[in-house]
Design a protein around this motif. Sequence first.
Motif, PDB file in Angstrom:
ATOM      1  N   ASN A 197       0.814  -1.227   0.000  1.00 12.32           N
ATOM      2  CA  ASN A 197       0.000   0.000   0.000  1.00 12.32           C
ATOM      3  C   ASN A 197       0.844   1.272   0.000  1.00 12.32           C
ATOM      4  O   ASN A 197       0.488   2.270   0.619  1.00 12.32           O
ATOM      5  N   LEU A 198       1.971   1.189  -0.695  1.00 14.45           N
ATOM      6  CA  LEU A 198       2.832   2.361  -0.870  1.00 14.45           C
ATOM      7  C   LEU A 198       3.084   2.567  -2.368  1.00 14.45           C
ATOM      8  O   LEU A 198       4.212   2.762  -2.812  1.00 14.45           O
ATOM      9  N   SER A 199       1.987   2.517  -3.131  1.00 16.14           N
ATOM     10  CA  SER A 199       2.093   2.574  -4.594  1.00 16.14           C
ATOM     11  C   SER A 199       2.726   3.866  -5.090  1.00 16.14           C
ATOM     12  O   SER A 199       3.422   3.871  -6.112  1.00 16.14           O
ATOM     13  N   GLU A 200       2.501   4.960  -4.356  1.00 15.37           N
ATOM     14  CA  GLU A 200       3.067   6.237  -4.802  1.00 15.37           C
ATOM     15  C   GLU A 200       4.593   6.197  -4.811  1.00 15.37           C
ATOM     16  O   GLU A 200       5.233   6.773  -5.691  1.00 15.37           O
ATOM     17  N   THR A 201       5.181   5.515  -3.840  1.00 11.25           N
ATOM     18  CA  THR A 201       6.649   5.429  -3.811  1.00 11.25           C
ATOM     19  C   THR A 201       7.168   4.682  -5.031  1.00 11.25           C
ATOM     20  O   THR A 201       8.227   5.018  -5.571  1.00 11.25           O
ATOM     21  N   LEU A 202       6.425   3.667  -5.466  1.00  9.43           N
ATOM     22  CA  LEU A 202       6.828   2.936  -6.670  1.00  9.43           C
ATOM     23  C   LEU A 202       6.643   3.799  -7.913  1.00  9.43           C
ATOM     24  O   LEU A 202       7.472   3.789  -8.824  1.00  9.43           O
ATOM     25  N   ASN A 203       5.558   4.579  -7.929  1.00  5.07           N
ATOM     26  CA  ASN A 203       5.260   5.418  -9.096  1.00  5.07           C
ATOM     27  C   ASN A 203       6.274   6.536  -9.289  1.00  5.07           C
ATOM     28  O   ASN A 203       6.597   6.899 -10.424  1.00  5.07           O
ATOM     29  N   ILE A 204       6.794   7.079  -8.181  1.00  3.29           N
ATOM     30  CA  ILE A 204       7.729   8.205  -8.292  1.00  3.29           C
ATOM     31  C   ILE A 204       9.187   7.766  -8.236  1.00  3.29           C
ATOM     32  O   ILE A 204      10.093   8.604  -8.271  1.00  3.29           O
ATOM     33  N   GLY A 205       9.421   6.468  -8.162  1.00  2.52           N
ATOM     34  CA  GLY A 205      10.795   5.967  -8.144  1.00  2.52           C
ATOM     35  C   GLY A 205      11.470   6.051  -6.790  1.00  2.52           C
ATOM     36  O   GLY A 205      12.704   6.045  -6.704  1.00  2.52           O
ATOM     37  N   ALA A 206      10.669   6.117  -5.713  1.00  6.87           N
ATOM     38  CA  ALA A 206      11.238   6.194  -4.364  1.00  6.87           C
ATOM     39  C   ALA A 206      11.431   4.803  -3.748  1.00  6.87           C
ATOM     40  O   ALA A 206      11.929   4.686  -2.627  1.00  6.87           O
ATOM     41  N   ALA A 207      11.022   3.774  -4.470  1.00  4.93           N
ATOM     42  CA  ALA A 207      11.207   2.394  -4.016  1.00  4.93           C
ATOM     43  C   ALA A 207      11.281   1.496  -5.244  1.00  4.93           C
ATOM     44  O   ALA A 207      10.899   1.891  -6.351  1.00  4.93           O
ATOM     45  N   ILE A 208      11.778   0.285  -5.041  1.00  2.60           N
ATOM     46  CA  ILE A 208      11.925  -0.689  -6.116  1.00  2.60           C
ATOM     47  C   ILE A 208      10.824  -1.735  -5.973  1.00  2.60           C
ATOM     48  O   ILE A 208      10.609  -2.278  -4.895  1.00  2.60           O
ATOM     49  N   LYS A 209      10.156  -2.020  -7.057  1.00  4.67           N
ATOM     50  CA  LYS A 209       9.031  -2.963  -7.026  1.00  4.67           C
ATOM     51  C   LYS A 209       9.527  -4.411  -6.979  1.00  4.67           C
ATOM     52  O   LYS A 209      10.417  -4.805  -7.720  1.00  4.67           O
ATOM     53  N   THR A 210       8.937  -5.162  -6.078  1.00  5.14           N
ATOM     54  CA  THR A 210       9.102  -6.605  -6.056  1.00  5.14           C
ATOM     55  C   THR A 210       7.739  -7.206  -5.757  1.00  5.14           C
ATOM     56  O   THR A 210       6.770  -6.473  -5.543  1.00  5.14           O
ATOM     57  N   ASN A 211       7.622  -8.514  -5.765  1.00  6.53           N
ATOM     58  CA  ASN A 211       6.367  -9.168  -5.426  1.00  6.53           C
ATOM     59  C   ASN A 211       6.662 -10.510  -4.775  1.00  6.53           C
ATOM     60  O   ASN A 211       7.767 -11.049  -4.932  1.00  6.53           O
ATOM     61  N   PRO A 212       5.710 -11.080  -4.015  1.00  4.17           N
ATOM     62  CA  PRO A 212       5.988 -12.296  -3.259  1.00  4.17           C
ATOM     63  C   PRO A 212       6.003 -13.564  -4.105  1.00  4.17           C
ATOM     64  O   PRO A 212       5.218 -14.494  -3.903  1.00  4.17           O
ATOM     65  N   SER A 213       6.882 -13.604  -5.086  1.00  6.64           N
ATOM     66  CA  SER A 213       7.133 -14.824  -5.849  1.00  6.64           C
ATOM     67  C   SER A 213       8.644 -14.949  -5.994  1.00  6.64           C
ATOM     68  O   SER A 213       9.355 -13.936  -6.055  1.00  6.64           O
TER      69      SER A 213
END
Length: 358
Positions: free
Chosen positions: A287-303
């Motif tokens: 639930n921190l999608s904005e950080t992913l959208n603005i490049g403030a975090a790196i996207k991963t997923n539970p796989s």
Amino acid sequence: MKVLHISYSYDFKDGGITTVVEQLIREQKKTKIKVEWLASNLFLSPFKRKKLIKEILKINPTIVHLHGLWRVHTRITNDLLKADIPYVITPHGMLDKWALNQSQLKKIISWYLWEKKALNNSSFIQVLSSGEFEAIKKINSAWKCHLISNGIFMPQKKELKLNEYPKSWEDKIPRNSNVLLFLGRFHKKKGINELIKAWEIVSKYSYSKNWWICFAGSGNLKILKKFDNKSLIKRIIVSKPVFDLEKEKVFRNSSAFILSSFSEGLPMAALEAMSYGIPCLISENCNLSETLNIGAAIKTNPSVNEIIKSLKYLIKMDDNEKKKISKLAYNYVSINHNWSNLTSQLNDLYRSVCEDIL
């Protein structure tokens, strides 16, 4: 005005809710309102539940703030209504689809016996993110919801000396290493099993030879139930929960943070990591999608495959890319998760509910 917060436990090992309540109360005490806190796990039996009601009536709050669902404190809302005490609820992600699918039969029974009625009669529901807002509105669009996020206390900008190393890392992690940090409760919803399987693959490649992974927290970590030398060979260490200065040392000596969760309300550990300018790998379920959208975090997923892909990306990033993410993360948290501003919004909502009393 007197606000009574009720969560399940005072113990920080119970998860992020305890941290949230403790910090929120600390901030609210700076204002003109009075604040109390009760832990409902002290009143688990039906007989003790009556003692909980008596304790609430003794405190005589203007409003009660219930944190979390599926536990004792949402079963007493009828008693609150009988006593003319308004209450609000913060589900803390417990109405997310993944969370609802766990222990499904028990939750269906609880839903029709207590939970649905408790939510129907609440003065308002505090949601922590736009994702949670949408999920709750799908359940019942008539519920009155207000989006007020969690905050954190920003760390002071200072550099710890090289000898200020976490005690749990001494004689285990070489000082010139890069450390990937997981900090929190060891639970399957955090994607820990997938993370460990991914790490076992990534750790074999030469590009990761200077990287370690540290799991700091408490709970059930089945894959690493025997913390022997084999774990050190794989460059994995597991430590007990860390607090205060030791926690600060862990953050300041970590190179990255990961939370590849299946479900979250709003993860305090991720926000704290961002406040230290640590590059964070987080799933969309945080639930921190904005950080992913603005490049403030790196996207991963539970796989396993997604985690391998994101770890490879992280490790191969150059310093300028890491500095850019760190700066964006720090700025995002300092602007959007300032406890002072968020507490003021929450207090105003309390007053709007209790204005006839005040």
